[in-house]
Design a protein around this motif. Structure first.
Motif, PDB file in Angstrom:
ATOM      1  N   CYS A 184       0.830  -1.207   0.000  1.00  0.00           N
ATOM      2  CA  CYS A 184       0.000   0.000   0.000  1.00  0.00           C
ATOM      3  C   CYS A 184       0.859   1.249   0.000  1.00  0.00           C
ATOM      4  O   CYS A 184       0.584   2.216  -0.709  1.00  0.00           O
ATOM      5  CB  CYS A 184      -0.918   0.020   1.217  1.00  0.00           C
ATOM      6  N   LYS A 185       1.913   1.232   0.819  1.00  0.00           N
ATOM      7  CA  LYS A 185       2.777   2.413   0.887  1.00  0.00           C
ATOM      8  C   LYS A 185       3.444   2.664  -0.448  1.00  0.00           C
ATOM      9  O   LYS A 185       3.568   3.805  -0.882  1.00  0.00           O
ATOM     10  CB  LYS A 185       3.835   2.228   1.976  1.00  0.00           C
ATOM     11  N   ALA A 186       3.855   1.592  -1.106  1.00  0.00           N
ATOM     12  CA  ALA A 186       4.501   1.748  -2.402  1.00  0.00           C
ATOM     13  C   ALA A 186       3.514   2.313  -3.404  1.00  0.00           C
ATOM     14  O   ALA A 186       3.825   3.152  -4.230  1.00  0.00           O
ATOM     15  CB  ALA A 186       5.040   0.415  -2.880  1.00  0.00           C
ATOM     16  N   LYS A 187       2.280   1.826  -3.291  1.00  0.00           N
ATOM     17  CA  LYS A 187       1.261   2.256  -4.230  1.00  0.00           C
ATOM     18  C   LYS A 187       0.969   3.750  -4.123  1.00  0.00           C
ATOM     19  O   LYS A 187       0.707   4.418  -5.111  1.00  0.00           O
ATOM     20  CB  LYS A 187      -0.030   1.482  -3.937  1.00  0.00           C
ATOM     21  N   TYR A 188       1.010   4.219  -2.895  1.00  0.00           N
ATOM     22  CA  TYR A 188       0.700   5.641  -2.720  1.00  0.00           C
ATOM     23  C   TYR A 188       1.965   6.465  -2.531  1.00  0.00           C
ATOM     24  O   TYR A 188       1.908   7.617  -2.124  1.00  0.00           O
ATOM     25  CB  TYR A 188      -0.251   5.822  -1.537  1.00  0.00           C
ATOM     26  N   LYS A 189       3.086   5.843  -2.831  1.00  0.00           N
ATOM     27  CA  LYS A 189       4.390   6.501  -2.759  1.00  0.00           C
ATOM     28  C   LYS A 189       4.578   7.296  -1.474  1.00  0.00           C
ATOM     29  O   LYS A 189       4.585   8.523  -1.445  1.00  0.00           O
ATOM     30  CB  LYS A 189       4.565   7.457  -3.950  1.00  0.00           C
ATOM     31  N   GLU A 190       4.686   6.569  -0.410  1.00  0.00           N
ATOM     32  CA  GLU A 190       4.905   7.273   0.852  1.00  0.00           C
ATOM     33  C   GLU A 190       6.366   7.110   1.263  1.00  0.00           C
ATOM     34  O   GLU A 190       6.808   6.011   1.438  1.00  0.00           O
ATOM     35  CB  GLU A 190       3.999   6.693   1.931  1.00  0.00           C
TER      36      GLU A 190
ATOM     37  N   ASN B  31      -5.955   4.146   3.242  1.00  0.00           N
ATOM     38  CA  ASN B  31      -5.273   3.478   2.125  1.00  0.00           C
ATOM     39  C   ASN B  31      -4.303   2.370   2.535  1.00  0.00           C
ATOM     40  O   ASN B  31      -3.266   2.186   1.919  1.00  0.00           O
ATOM     41  CB  ASN B  31      -4.516   4.507   1.291  1.00  0.00           C
TER      42      ASN B  31
END
Ligand code: SF4
Ligand code: SF4
Ligand code: SF4
Lengths: 190, 66
Positions: A184-190, B31
């Motif tokens: 998820c973090k990768a997906k939302y580039k955090e 998210n």
């Protein structure tokens, strides 16, 4: 307050069923792959941790058991520190690859089928009652033994931390939970 | 004075335990990354704080007039 129960609130039964079916025939262990694939697919496709938040039977099982058994103490900080969570994930994956490799060796005929269930990667269970009788290739059985060991080990770890700390302490360092969070973090580039 | 839940985002493991128990649907996993509190909805009951396995939620008092 009578709350309407949804079907997915009973998924903890499947977790129990899974562990018990393994006692009868080790090949049921293959079903455990679902617990690996579904959360990953859900996080890749949906970009959310819907599996943890809704469908994970193991999480439910621990919260139900935890209501009675947990000492409900705060966990030590290092358990939710990044290095421990990622470290545990790495260790877990290494063990997983190691298991795949044994499966491969059996597949390639370089090794004989090793019919043991290992807990915590080192203690062998005297598993005489688990039947592996089935008309399948040996590597299929080898994978089942390896996979069941992984599932049993993680359930035991989760059980112990469930008693010592909060009911769902396992979720803090659950490799699937960490992995899906990373996705998820990768997906939302955090 | 109103009480609301706050949490340390960077320590959140996004397990969703808080979301499950909140009576006001005031805390949700954003998210899949970390939990977020919807401050106007939160009543500061602290139920989520007790359920959080990482024990990172605390209840703080905020000045509603300010
Ligand atoms: S963190 Fe692991 S055990 Fe907990 S709900 Fe998610 S997948 Fe299930
Ligand atoms: S303090 Fe109560 S209302 Fe606020 S987020 Fe936590 S459980 Fe929900
Ligand atoms: S229970 Fe705690 S760790 Fe889990 S999602 Fe909520 S704030 Fe994050």
């Amino acid at each position: 307050m009578a709350k309407k129960k949804f079907w997915y609130e009973y998924l903890w039964i499947t977790s129990l069923l899974y562990l018990s079916l393994g006692f009868f025939n080790i090949l049921f262990a293959w079903l455990g792959l679902l617990c690996f694939l579904i959360p990953l697919i859900m996080s890749f496709a949906g970009g959310k941790k819907g599996y943890c938040n809704r469908y994970c039977g193991r999480g439910q099982l621990f919260s139900i058991l935890g209501k009675r058994l947990s000492l409900n103490r705060p966990i030590p900080k290092w358990i939710y520190s990044k290095w421990f969570r990622y470290g545990f994930l790495t260790f877990f994956m290494a063990m997983f690859i190691n298991m795949l490799f044994s499966t491969y060796l059996v597949f390639a005929g370089a090794k004989d089928l090793n019919e043991v269930i290992t807990v915590l990667w080192s203690f062998s269970l005297p598993w005489n009652f688990a039947s592996s009788a089935a008309p399948v290739a040996n590597w299929v059985k080898q994978f089942a033994f390896g996979f069941y060991s992984v599932m049993l080990t993680s359930t035991l770890l989760g059980f112990v931390t469930m008693i010592l700390f909060r009911p769902r302490t396992w979720c803090v360092y659950c490799p699937m939970g960490t992995m899906t969070q990373l996705v998820c973090k990768a997906k939302y580039k955090e | 004075m109103k009480k609301i839940a706050t949490l340390s985002t960077k320590d959140c493991v996004s397990c969703g335990c808080c979301e499950k128990v909140c009576p006001k649907k005031a805390i949700t996993v954003y998210n899949g990354m970390y939990a977020k509190v919807d401050e106007p909805l939160c009543i500061g009951c602290g139920i989520c704080a007790k359920a959080c396995p990482a024990d990172i939620i605390s209840i703080k008092e905020v000045d509603t007039l300010g």
